[in-house]
Scaffold this motif. Structure first.
Motif, PDB file in Angstrom:
ATOM      1  N   UNK A  16      25.676  -0.189 -10.480  1.00 41.22           N
ATOM      2  CA  UNK A  16      24.682  -0.492  -9.449  1.00 41.22           C
ATOM      3  C   UNK A  16      24.019   0.767  -8.901  1.00 41.22           C
ATOM      4  N   UNK A  17      22.753   0.637  -8.591  1.00 38.81           N
ATOM      5  CA  UNK A  17      22.094   1.609  -7.739  1.00 38.81           C
ATOM      6  C   UNK A  17      21.331   0.837  -6.668  1.00 38.81           C
ATOM      7  N   UNK A  18      20.977   1.534  -5.600  1.00 38.10           N
ATOM      8  CA  UNK A  18      20.317   0.849  -4.499  1.00 38.10           C
ATOM      9  C   UNK A  18      19.633   1.834  -3.579  1.00 38.10           C
ATOM     10  N   UNK A  19      18.805   1.311  -2.706  1.00 34.87           N
ATOM     11  CA  UNK A  19      18.055   2.162  -1.791  1.00 34.87           C
ATOM     12  C   UNK A  19      17.717   1.373  -0.535  1.00 34.87           C
ATOM     13  N   UNK A  20      17.411   2.112   0.515  1.00 35.64           N
ATOM     14  CA  UNK A  20      17.059   1.521   1.797  1.00 35.64           C
ATOM     15  C   UNK A  20      15.542   1.379   1.876  1.00 35.64           C
ATOM     16  N   UNK A  21      15.081   0.224   2.359  1.00 36.73           N
ATOM     17  CA  UNK A  21      13.662   0.001   2.650  1.00 36.73           C
ATOM     18  C   UNK A  21      13.490  -0.232   4.145  1.00 36.73           C
ATOM     19  N   UNK A  22      12.633   0.549   4.772  1.00 38.66           N
ATOM     20  CA  UNK A  22      12.293   0.337   6.177  1.00 38.66           C
ATOM     21  C   UNK A  22      10.792   0.082   6.250  1.00 38.66           C
ATOM     22  N   UNK A  23      10.435  -1.140   6.621  1.00 38.31           N
ATOM     23  CA  UNK A  23       9.026  -1.508   6.758  1.00 38.31           C
ATOM     24  C   UNK A  23       8.681  -1.607   8.243  1.00 38.31           C
ATOM     25  N   UNK A  69      21.254   4.884   8.959  1.00 44.40           N
ATOM     26  CA  UNK A  69      19.909   4.992   8.383  1.00 44.40           C
ATOM     27  C   UNK A  69      19.013   5.837   9.280  1.00 44.40           C
ATOM     28  N   UNK A  70      19.152   5.684  10.593  1.00 41.90           N
ATOM     29  CA  UNK A  70      18.347   6.491  11.519  1.00 41.90           C
ATOM     30  C   UNK A  70      18.607   7.978  11.281  1.00 41.90           C
ATOM     31  N   UNK A  71      19.874   8.353  11.112  1.00 42.68           N
ATOM     32  CA  UNK A  71      20.227   9.754  10.859  1.00 42.68           C
ATOM     33  C   UNK A  71      19.646  10.208   9.521  1.00 42.68           C
ATOM     34  N   UNK A  72      19.711   9.358   8.512  1.00 42.32           N
ATOM     35  CA  UNK A  72      19.177   9.719   7.206  1.00 42.32           C
ATOM     36  C   UNK A  72      17.670   9.970   7.265  1.00 42.32           C
ATOM     37  N   UNK A  73      16.959   9.152   7.995  1.00 41.88           N
ATOM     38  CA  UNK A  73      15.502   9.292   8.052  1.00 41.88           C
ATOM     39  C   UNK A  73      15.083  10.593   8.724  1.00 41.88           C
ATOM     40  N   UNK A  74      15.923  11.111   9.597  1.00 46.76           N
ATOM     41  CA  UNK A  74      15.617  12.398  10.224  1.00 46.76           C
ATOM     42  C   UNK A  74      15.778  13.559   9.247  1.00 46.76           C
ATOM     43  N   UNK A  75      16.576  13.369   8.185  1.00 45.30           N
ATOM     44  CA  UNK A  75      16.870  14.443   7.241  1.00 45.30           C
ATOM     45  C   UNK A  75      16.174  14.275   5.886  1.00 45.30           C
ATOM     46  N   UNK A  76      15.860  13.047   5.505  1.00 38.56           N
ATOM     47  CA  UNK A  76      15.375  12.768   4.164  1.00 38.56           C
ATOM     48  C   UNK A  76      13.919  12.295   4.205  1.00 38.56           C
ATOM     49  N   UNK A  77      13.127  12.841   3.322  1.00 33.80           N
ATOM     50  CA  UNK A  77      11.711  12.481   3.271  1.00 33.80           C
ATOM     51  C   UNK A  77      11.500  11.097   2.683  1.00 33.80           C
ATOM     52  N   UNK A  78      12.334  10.700   1.738  1.00 32.65           N
ATOM     53  CA  UNK A  78      12.154   9.422   1.068  1.00 32.65           C
ATOM     54  C   UNK A  78      11.140   9.522  -0.058  1.00 32.65           C
ATOM     55  N   UNK A  79      10.781   8.365  -0.632  1.00 32.42           N
ATOM     56  CA  UNK A  79       9.857   8.342  -1.770  1.00 32.42           C
ATOM     57  C   UNK A  79       8.952   7.123  -1.661  1.00 32.42           C
ATOM     58  N   UNK A  80       7.936   7.090  -2.523  1.00 34.84           N
ATOM     59  CA  UNK A  80       7.009   5.966  -2.567  1.00 34.84           C
ATOM     60  C   UNK A  80       7.167   5.267  -3.910  1.00 34.84           C
ATOM     61  N   UNK A  81       7.520   4.007  -3.874  1.00 36.07           N
ATOM     62  CA  UNK A  81       7.595   3.172  -5.080  1.00 36.07           C
ATOM     63  C   UNK A  81       6.695   1.954  -4.857  1.00 36.07           C
ATOM     64  N   UNK A  82       7.298   0.777  -4.634  1.00 38.08           N
ATOM     65  CA  UNK A  82       6.486  -0.405  -4.332  1.00 38.08           C
ATOM     66  C   UNK A  82       6.156  -0.493  -2.848  1.00 38.08           C
ATOM     67  N   UNK A  83       6.776   0.380  -2.053  1.00 33.35           N
ATOM     68  CA  UNK A  83       6.591   0.321  -0.602  1.00 33.35           C
ATOM     69  C   UNK A  83       5.244   0.890  -0.177  1.00 33.35           C
ATOM     70  N   UNK A  84       4.691   0.304   0.869  1.00 29.90           N
ATOM     71  CA  UNK A  84       3.459   0.785   1.485  1.00 29.90           C
ATOM     72  C   UNK A  84       3.685   0.843   2.997  1.00 29.90           C
ATOM     73  N   UNK A  85       3.341   1.967   3.598  1.00 29.53           N
ATOM     74  CA  UNK A  85       3.497   2.178   5.042  1.00 29.53           C
ATOM     75  C   UNK A  85       4.951   1.947   5.442  1.00 29.53           C
ATOM     76  N   UNK A  86       5.849   2.631   4.786  1.00 26.46           N
ATOM     77  CA  UNK A  86       7.262   2.487   5.125  1.00 26.46           C
ATOM     78  C   UNK A  86       8.088   3.599   4.528  1.00 26.46           C
ATOM     79  N   UNK A  87       9.410   3.519   4.704  1.00 26.41           N
ATOM     80  CA  UNK A  87      10.338   4.539   4.197  1.00 26.41           C
ATOM     81  C   UNK A  87      11.225   3.942   3.127  1.00 26.41           C
TER      82      UNK A  87
END
Length: 256
Positions: free
Chosen positions: A98-105, A35-53
């Motif tokens: 199934x689909x899924x995603x990572x949440x980092x708060x 996940x650390x490697x992914x966060x360096x390459x991927x911007x991510x998106x905003x859904x229900x998350x606030x102040x996170x990836x």
């Protein structure tokens, strides 16, 4: 004369199966690095998350080893959960997609109240769950009943009639719940990130199993024709004539 209690019926209950993933400590350590490697390459998106990836919705398609291993284990649990709440005979020609995603708060990160329309199950897998810095509900997931609590519930405090239910699962825990169940995540007040995987599982028809079932049914209908032995066809010369004096046609072959 004393009144007789007969039965307490709990209707319209909400199933929330909970699992512990095998060998979760190793998998979690590996997936945190992925996940650390992914966060360096991927911007991510905003859904229900606030102040996170929030990653893309591609968790079950990822090629990273820990992602793939965890995805397989989660799908096994979702299949087991479905079998526990359903008639197994109804599941023969169905599958879960199934689909899924990572949440980092990070500190201050949270998820607003929401549900997951379009799925049968939703789920959350817990990778890193920091202890609240100041106690309380920080970082907890809380489920919200769409029905309002009856008047007087605040006084009676019946566990069967409450409208909120909070959980703070430990790392390695998979919490499964109906996708219609509203929920939110309390803000993380720790310096350490709260890391989870969110999952949706849809029920779909398995095309291969359905085709095989149709073929089996077609073969069975041929075998049940009186006087027709399996694997053989009636002789055309022996076929009875119809009312117009024409010989009846042979039964058509069914290709496997």
């Amino acid at each position: 004369m004393t009144n007789t209690f007969k039965k307490l019926n709990l209707v319209f209950s909400t199933p929330i199966p909970v699992y512990e993933i095998a060998d979760f400590a190793r998998i979690n350590a590996d997936i945190i690095e992925e996940i650390r490697v992914r966060r360096e390459k991927e911007q991510g998106m905003v859904r229900s998350n606030r102040v996170g990836w929030h990653s893309d919705l591609d968790f079950f398609a990822r090629k990273e080893p820990a992602h793939r291993e965890l995805a397989q284990k989660i799908m096994q649990c979702l299949a087991d959960a479905t079998q526990r709440v359903a008639d197994k005979d109804k599941l023969a020609n169905l599958r879960l997609e199934c689909d899924g995603w990572v949440n980092v708060n990070p500190k201050g990160g949270y998820n607003v109240p929401h549900d997951h329309p379009g799925a049968f199950w939703s789920a959350a897998y817990y990778i890193q769950v920091p202890e609240p810095a100041n106690g309380g509900m920080a970082g907890a997931i809380e489920f919200i009943d769409h029905r309002s609590a009856p008047p007087g519930q605040g006084l009676v405090q019946s566990p069967y009639m409450r409208s909120l239910h909070a959980m703070r699962p430990t790392p390695g825990t998979l919490v499964v719940f109906p996708s219609t169940l509203k929920h939110w995540v309390h803000p993380n007040d720790a310096d350490e990130d709260r890391i989870t995987i969110a999952i949706n599982a849809k029920v779909a028809v398995d095309p291969e199993k359905m085709r095989q079932a149709q073929l089996d049914a077609a073969h069975e209908s041929v075998r049940q024709v009186p006087g027709l032995s399996e694997g053989a066809e009636a002789d055309a010369s022996a076929a009875p004539a119809d009312n117009a004096g024409r010989k009846a046609k042979k039964p058509a072959k069914t290709k496997a």
